[in-house]
Design a protein around this motif. Sequence first.
Motif, PDB file in Angstrom:
ATOM      1  N   ASN A 165       0.815  -1.400   0.042  1.00  0.00           N
ATOM      2  CA  ASN A 165       0.033   0.027  -0.081  1.00  0.00           C
ATOM      3  C   ASN A 165       0.866   1.464   0.113  1.00  0.00           C
ATOM      4  N   ILE A 166       2.165   1.029  -0.626  1.00  0.00           N
ATOM      5  CA  ILE A 166       2.991   2.381  -0.836  1.00  0.00           C
ATOM      6  C   ILE A 166       2.324   3.204  -1.949  1.00  0.00           C
ATOM      7  N   ALA A 167       2.190   4.651  -1.703  1.00  0.00           N
ATOM      8  CA  ALA A 167       1.865   5.588  -2.707  1.00  0.00           C
ATOM      9  C   ALA A 167       2.893   5.528  -3.643  1.00  0.00           C
ATOM     10  N   PRO A 168       2.503   5.825  -5.090  1.00  0.00           N
ATOM     11  CA  PRO A 168       3.530   5.748  -6.169  1.00  0.00           C
ATOM     12  C   PRO A 168       4.646   6.788  -5.844  1.00  0.00           C
ATOM     13  N   HIS A 169       4.322   7.927  -5.232  1.00  0.00           N
ATOM     14  CA  HIS A 169       5.244   8.994  -4.968  1.00  0.00           C
ATOM     15  C   HIS A 169       6.091   8.518  -3.786  1.00  0.00           C
ATOM     16  N   GLU A 170       5.790   7.652  -3.235  1.00  0.00           N
ATOM     17  CA  GLU A 170       6.551   7.038  -1.971  1.00  0.00           C
ATOM     18  C   GLU A 170       7.423   6.083  -2.148  1.00  0.00           C
ATOM     19  N   VAL A 171       7.620   5.653  -3.229  1.00  0.00           N
ATOM     20  CA  VAL A 171       8.506   4.428  -3.546  1.00  0.00           C
ATOM     21  C   VAL A 171       9.995   4.644  -3.411  1.00  0.00           C
ATOM     22  N   ILE A 172      10.124   6.034  -4.011  1.00  0.00           N
ATOM     23  CA  ILE A 172      11.790   6.231  -3.891  1.00  0.00           C
ATOM     24  C   ILE A 172      11.916   6.590  -2.458  1.00  0.00           C
ATOM     25  N   PRO A 173      11.012   7.326  -1.796  1.00  0.00           N
ATOM     26  CA  PRO A 173      11.476   7.737  -0.285  1.00  0.00           C
ATOM     27  C   PRO A 173      11.622   6.508   0.477  1.00  0.00           C
ATOM     28  N   LEU A 174      10.659   5.466   0.095  1.00  0.00           N
ATOM     29  CA  LEU A 174      10.794   4.275   0.666  1.00  0.00           C
ATOM     30  C   LEU A 174      12.055   3.443   0.703  1.00  0.00           C
ATOM     31  N   GLU A 175      12.523   3.464  -0.717  1.00  0.00           N
ATOM     32  CA  GLU A 175      13.901   2.624  -0.891  1.00  0.00           C
ATOM     33  C   GLU A 175      14.928   3.240  -0.231  1.00  0.00           C
ATOM     34  N   THR A 176      14.794   4.635   0.210  1.00  0.00           N
ATOM     35  CA  THR A 176      16.105   5.475   0.893  1.00  0.00           C
ATOM     36  C   THR A 176      15.677   4.865   2.325  1.00  0.00           C
ATOM     37  N   ILE A 177      14.815   4.502   2.867  1.00  0.00           N
ATOM     38  CA  ILE A 177      14.261   4.259   4.092  1.00  0.00           C
ATOM     39  C   ILE A 177      15.157   2.800   4.220  1.00  0.00           C
ATOM     40  N   ARG A 178      14.720   1.773   3.303  1.00  0.00           N
ATOM     41  CA  ARG A 178      15.267   0.826   3.233  1.00  0.00           C
ATOM     42  C   ARG A 178      16.771   0.470   3.482  1.00  0.00           C
ATOM     43  N   LEU A 179      17.480   1.644   2.583  1.00  0.00           N
ATOM     44  CA  LEU A 179      18.716   1.754   2.543  1.00  0.00           C
ATOM     45  C   LEU A 179      19.551   2.405   3.765  1.00  0.00           C
ATOM     46  N   GLY A 180      18.907   2.745   4.482  1.00  0.00           N
ATOM     47  CA  GLY A 180      19.376   3.651   5.560  1.00  0.00           C
ATOM     48  C   GLY A 180      19.848   5.021   5.022  1.00  0.00           C
ATOM     49  N   LEU A 181      19.075   5.606   4.154  1.00  0.00           N
ATOM     50  CA  LEU A 181      19.634   7.113   3.574  1.00  0.00           C
ATOM     51  C   LEU A 181      18.608   8.105   3.776  1.00  0.00           C
ATOM     52  N   ARG A 182      17.847   7.855   4.759  1.00  0.00           N
ATOM     53  CA  ARG A 182      16.714   8.876   5.145  1.00  0.00           C
ATOM     54  C   ARG A 182      17.115   9.065   6.815  1.00  0.00           C
ATOM     55  N   GLY A 183      16.952  10.040   7.246  1.00  0.00           N
ATOM     56  CA  GLY A 183      17.082  10.422   8.694  1.00  0.00           C
ATOM     57  C   GLY A 183      16.698   9.420   9.616  1.00  0.00           C
ATOM     58  N   ASP A 184      15.548   8.664   9.141  1.00  0.00           N
ATOM     59  CA  ASP A 184      14.762   7.916  10.250  1.00  0.00           C
ATOM     60  C   ASP A 184      15.567   6.635  10.340  1.00  0.00           C
ATOM     61  N   THR A 185      16.131   5.959   9.386  1.00  0.00           N
ATOM     62  CA  THR A 185      16.956   4.909   9.397  1.00  0.00           C
ATOM     63  C   THR A 185      18.478   5.074   9.458  1.00  0.00           C
ATOM     64  N   PHE A 186      18.858   6.316   9.392  1.00  0.00           N
ATOM     65  CA  PHE A 186      20.250   6.653   9.034  1.00  0.00           C
ATOM     66  C   PHE A 186      21.246   5.823   9.607  1.00  0.00           C
ATOM     67  N   MET A 187      21.245   5.655  11.008  1.00  0.00           N
ATOM     68  CA  MET A 187      22.508   5.082  11.883  1.00  0.00           C
ATOM     69  C   MET A 187      21.887   3.586  11.890  1.00  0.00           C
ATOM     70  N   HIS A 188      20.932   3.128  11.414  1.00  0.00           N
ATOM     71  CA  HIS A 188      20.446   1.639  11.577  1.00  0.00           C
ATOM     72  C   HIS A 188      21.382   0.715  10.938  1.00  0.00           C
ATOM     73  N   PHE A 189      22.069   0.994   9.995  1.00  0.00           N
ATOM     74  CA  PHE A 189      22.759  -0.088   9.296  1.00  0.00           C
ATOM     75  C   PHE A 189      24.245   0.170   9.099  1.00  0.00           C
ATOM     76  N   LEU A 190      24.695   1.151  10.034  1.00  0.00           N
ATOM     77  CA  LEU A 190      26.006   1.479  10.021  1.00  0.00           C
ATOM     78  C   LEU A 190      26.711   0.656  10.927  1.00  0.00           C
ATOM     79  N   ASP A 191      27.828   0.301  10.781  1.00  0.00           N
ATOM     80  CA  ASP A 191      28.777  -0.398  11.748  1.00  0.00           C
ATOM     81  C   ASP A 191      28.875   0.449  12.963  1.00  0.00           C
ATOM     82  N   LYS A 192      28.703  -0.334  14.010  1.00  0.00           N
ATOM     83  CA  LYS A 192      28.752   0.386  15.406  1.00  0.00           C
ATOM     84  C   LYS A 192      30.024   0.591  15.813  1.00  0.00           C
TER      85      LYS A 192
END
Lengths: 253, 253, 253
Positions: free
Chosen positions: B226-253
């Motif tokens: 149920n992802i809106a068409p214009h939210e697919v690219i933003p979601l892809e950045t969330i998946r990749l840790g490239l948006r503020g919200d998940t930015f630190m999540h995938f980085l080596d601690k």
Amino acid sequence: MNYTLTQLPERTSKPRQSGLTMVMDKGLSIREVEDFLSTSADHADIIKLGWATSFVTPNLKDKLAVYRSANLPVYFGGTLFEAFVVRNQFDDYRKLLDKYGMEYAEVSDGSIEMAQDEKCEYISKLATQVTVLSEVGSKDEAKIIPPYKWIQLMKAELQAGAWKVIGEAREGGTVGLFRSSGEVRQGLVEEILTQVPFESILWEAPQKEQQVWFVKLLGANVNLGNIAPHEVIPLETIRLGLRGDTFMHFLDK
Amino acid sequence: MNYTLTQLPERTSKPRQSGLTMVMDKGLSIREVEDFLSTSADHADIIKLGWATSFVTPNLKDKLAVYRSANLPVYFGGTLFEAFVVRNQFDDYRKLLDKYGMEYAEVSDGSIEMAQDEKCEYISKLATQVTVLSEVGSKDEAKIIPPYKWIQLMKAELQAGAWKVIGEAREGGTVGLFRSSGEVRQGLVEEILTQVPFESILWEAPQKEQQVWFVKLLGANVNLGNIAPHEVIPLETIRLGLRGDTFMHFLDK
Amino acid sequence: MNYTLTQLPERTSKPRQSGLTMVMDKGLSIREVEDFLSTSADHADIIKLGWATSFVTPNLKDKLAVYRSANLPVYFGGTLFEAFVVRNQFDDYRKLLDKYGMEYAEVSDGSIEMAQDEKCEYISKLATQVTVLSEVGSKDEAKIIPPYKWIQLMKAELQAGAWKVIGEAREGGTVGLFRSSGEVRQGLVEEILTQVPFESILWEAPQKEQQVWFVKLLGANVNLGNIAPHEVIPLETIRLGLRGDTFMHFLDK
């Protein structure tokens, strides 16, 4: 304009130093960029490719070329700068700016910790290469920055070579300048303006209520940012007192 | 990708079994579909024509052809299945799928009462004709399904032949998996995952906060819908840790 | 329609006197108008160029021509009428309507104070030139109009020559007909309908919950307005009982 109305506030014209509208593109297609330009090119001053959306957007070169053909400068969102810095890839970032012929860049620390000196150094370095916008304010709701600190940071970053400092809000408009309700921290804004020049600040104001608030407080030619492409025309009417929200504001009393 | 960054989570590539992004089209024009494909075809896996919007959308055949030319499978929303079933027109529904050359279909009971056996029978029948997604969860806010029941339903529907089971949210994201505040029912999700395979579930997560929550809990390659068409690219950045919200999540601690 | 379903409510067909969908265009590009028309022309009855967006929209003549080619009437939002009136430029407004070949116009007093007599006079004058929609209700949250007054105003404005009276909501849907929560003032609507004909009223209902509420109370062919272009197809499914929210409403019990 399509017709004449009296008692409109004077708007600056492009290229603007104040009254700037910064637009957030979070993944428009090339045809959508063309559509946007066909309605809003005169009312938009600078485009931000939101955070790291440029990483996953196809046809990036072509898209940049379309914006360039309309003389609209484009820059990558600050989160992309931070993504390179946190990975010790700052040199790669500089090469990236060259590769895509970028003339503007943003320096921010919304998602990472960065000492003030270090941030100013990044600003100085990048300012030799491009025009720099720097952003103050955290994306982290728990991290409240007191007014005196906002002022000190803004001054230091302008001194380091930033063309404008951006007052941070997140895309949704709930942290930094805004309370979690979306309400503007009025005292903060007023205190900042006692010490930092009006035209040096670009306020992020993605929500209509925030735009109205800034226009009422600071006039038609306040610099506003993170405006969605379809909200540029509505914002222009807010600036001109031609929407209900600011309708009486510019009229002779 | 347009440049190289280290420490990114590994993403599955198409055709994906996990890491699926299901997109909700609620009435795009053909040119808007083309625009969407030009930016997001690589990041989208399957398209749902929301509920019964296909009933009133002109040029349906042409639109389906455009999606097909990009190798993107399309299915009619479950509410359309229910609209046929509640009218005793299930055979008409099967003919409809053939008429439009559909290769996927959804079985749901979000708006009607349906015994579990009956639902599984529909799944089995349709599974001989198309690939079936079945949906668990009600659109009715008053109808709370306890965790053990979610698990039992999901298992039974997968056994009956469903390719994936969908965890229901409404388009706005306020029932089913979510509390009326939009908050995810975490205990529910965790309990489900003790017994149903991760890759067999597609979680509806229309709101950004929900997408962030699932990516943080289940990683870059969680199936989201149920992802809106214009939210697919933003979601892809969330998946990749490239948006503020998940930015630190995938980085080596 | 793309397939046949039984037990659907009967919809009026164009040109409609009831069951109208009025669409809010707040700055679409010409290509976006074409996209809209390609999906929604049959489900839309009249277009409002929101408030004074026409002032800053380029290519206004061309855009109007595109709508005209689809036989869709267009009018300028009431705030534009008010912007001319408050500046003593009413004659300019009349000339403007002629210049652009407008066949409809809105008379409102959402942002300015206007005596009832004066408003009715504007309606009468404009009714000699164009088809008039008049709007009742304030944009000012503090200004509550009691039901008997709504009825008196609506009757007077219809008598003065208005084709339809519009029940005011703001674009966001929070004042006029609606409580600040967005909830419909049900008693108000029911009382109005005891004295003003159903088909003479066009209810502004920008939010989905409001649309659902009106369709449940007043049926598939209620006149609804301020619908966003991309919400016209979803609204049509709500009218037809083909979305979850109204799914059971039109079925034989």
